[in-house]
Scaffold this motif. Sequence first.
Motif: not given
Length: 774
Positions: A23-44
């Motif tokens: 999960w922490a490593s997925l935060l590295a992609l937050t600067g490349l993608v607009a929005g946060s839905r993808w992060f919630a789906v990936a973590c789930g």
Amino acid sequence: MNPTPEQGARAVLGTALCVLATWASLLALTGLVAGSRWFAVACGGVLVVAVATTLTRAATRRWWAPTAVGATVALVGLVLRYGAPPGRPQFLPDLDAVGRAWATARQGVAVVNDSFVPMPDVRPGEMLLVVGGLAVYLLVDAAVLTLRVPAVSGPPLLALWVPGIVLGFPAGAAPMFWTAAGYLALLAYGAAPLHAHAGRLQRVGTATAAAVALAGTAMVAGPPIMDVPGWASLALPTFGDGPVGPLELSDDLDLRESLGMRSSQVVLTYRVSDPSAPQGLGAGDAQDDTAASDTTELGLDAEGATPAPAAGPAVDARLVGPLRAFTMATFDGRQWERTENEALEIWDPAALLSSDPRLVGTPPDPAAGTLAQVDLEVGALRERRLPVSTFPRTVTVDGQWGYDSLRDEVVGQRSTGDGLTYSMLVQVPTLTAADLRTTDVGTPPESDLYTEVPDSAHRQDIAALAAEVTADAVGPYDQALDLQTWLRSVANFTYDTRVPPARSSDAVWDFLEDRRGYCVQFATAMAMMARTLDIPSRIGVGFLPGERNDDGTYVVTGRLAHAWPELYFDGLGWVRFEPTPASQSGPPPAWADPFSGIAAPGSVPEELAANRPTALPSGAATAPSTASPAAEDQDDSWAPAAIAAGLVLLAAGTAVVLVLRVRRRRRRVMTPEDAWRALQRELARADVRWSDATSPRGAVREVQRAVDARSGRELDASARDALERLAHVVEQARYAPSPPEHRTDDLDRWVQEVRAGVRTALAQDAPAPVTTSA
């Protein structure tokens, strides 16, 4: 010996750490993608797969089973989510669902190709991000809990940081901190002994405190280290021809290189306003007033009775013109080069900066021209020189910046960054063709730089052609105007981002012969031809004005990067001309327009002014570019090939791991010595050790003594019997003249029994010491 995955509560703890690290490593992609839905789906998705691997690990001791089950659950989940029919869920996968999921993945590849940072949070792109997160978790889980080598989990966690680093959009300090803390926690987990006895809490606390301290030190020490001169001066390489990362204008323009794809990332946004307008009236509002009618255009007032005063030029981006970052004067026949000026000056933000030495340091004067207030914000632009107007202007900017008066550039110690704001008060002169026609060329500082023509085999040919084109001109301005008109003519030249192969050692002569090129070729040709006519010249590099939004802001993208020639006239300084065809550069400046004397200064591309579709990528991240059919076929062909190559590599890597594991298993159970070394390694994980110099019988005593000292209990009968049997077999193998053969299954069973007995004994708490009163 068959390796056994982690079991029990320790395995659950390891799985939890793997999930948190992913999960922490997925935060590295937050600067490349607009929005946060993808992060919630990936973590789930990671959490669901983690539950599957945990249950599998609790149900079986097969080392490969948790990874296989987790990969299967991940694959089925992806097919069900992204392959379901539109508008309804699907609970069982079928071939149609697989086909739809594959189509969604291909769309995701197209979205990545056509988008610019930040990529929109759309379903196809989300699928690729989820796949990446699940793959990283499975690799981390296998490294930590199956192979029991937590250090190997570093590369998968780092893989999610690579896109942001390469593209120049890494995540902030918080994601870096949590990723580092997660990795260090995995290392501490692997280093912790397998048994539980006194001191466990102390070790866990020490490891946690060390991880937090190390990550915190990196965060605190990072900024001061980055400020050390020379640090981070090595730029990352550029991979491919596509636009990646923040844009940086090239300061070594090569006429032999094709332009390639231009970035549609937003590099600047700005507003233009009239400082003399009433408060609340924005730029261009006065000119757009609906009360105006055709009668005012004829010089009458709204009632048609009284002549209206002549209206001044519209205060907008067309008036301000292009924004220049830097100029270049040295040309070697193929490439422009620049040298840095270390003698930078501090300037007064309320005074003018200009290429005309007479205006530098003077306050803006409304009587000397039209004033325009420009407020800018930097986007995806990494440039040491601040883009400013070519006209005299004041500059107000925070940070460490200096003024290069020789080149009329505002230079910073560090590059611009996203969110940097600055402002200018531009003094646009009322320059006309008549003013230039009666003016001779001047002598700029360091004039030799601006009059040198490369000594090539075609130098005289270029001079002769310039003389022929300007044969009817009567002065330097008319000569410059003839050169510009000749180059801008679509009957003479064609705008083309592809540069033909070299045919001589002189790139300018090749362009004049081939008659095809882009702005750098057009600007260079006019500058060199002007020098053969003894007119000092240089080229400016910057951006054309942007497209105006409904809210009045102008947006400048990377595809508006531009180069143009500037010629030096006595008393006027450097004057901009525009030889690039109008289809790409828009109309020329008013003083250089032979057909109109009323066009506003500046230029804006005609296709942007009319808001027509172009062949270039649009600013919308999801809008596909209007590429040629051949280009589309090429994009469609490489995407499945790349995915197939990735699957082949994954399968090959899995096969290699399986082969290595099988070979390792066979080696361990072939002889008594293999079994003895395997037992020695296994018990060392529980901090039960003996040296190679210890005899087998001595090792039996060492093991029993260590277990008794730590747990206060002896080994159970079956474990003690297996240990003694194995030691006896090893003695026979070492010292007997003809040692008997033993079944490998018996050797493996004895190792397993000893290992299980030691772990069971050490997992029990030691009895409390008995105290007696005096």
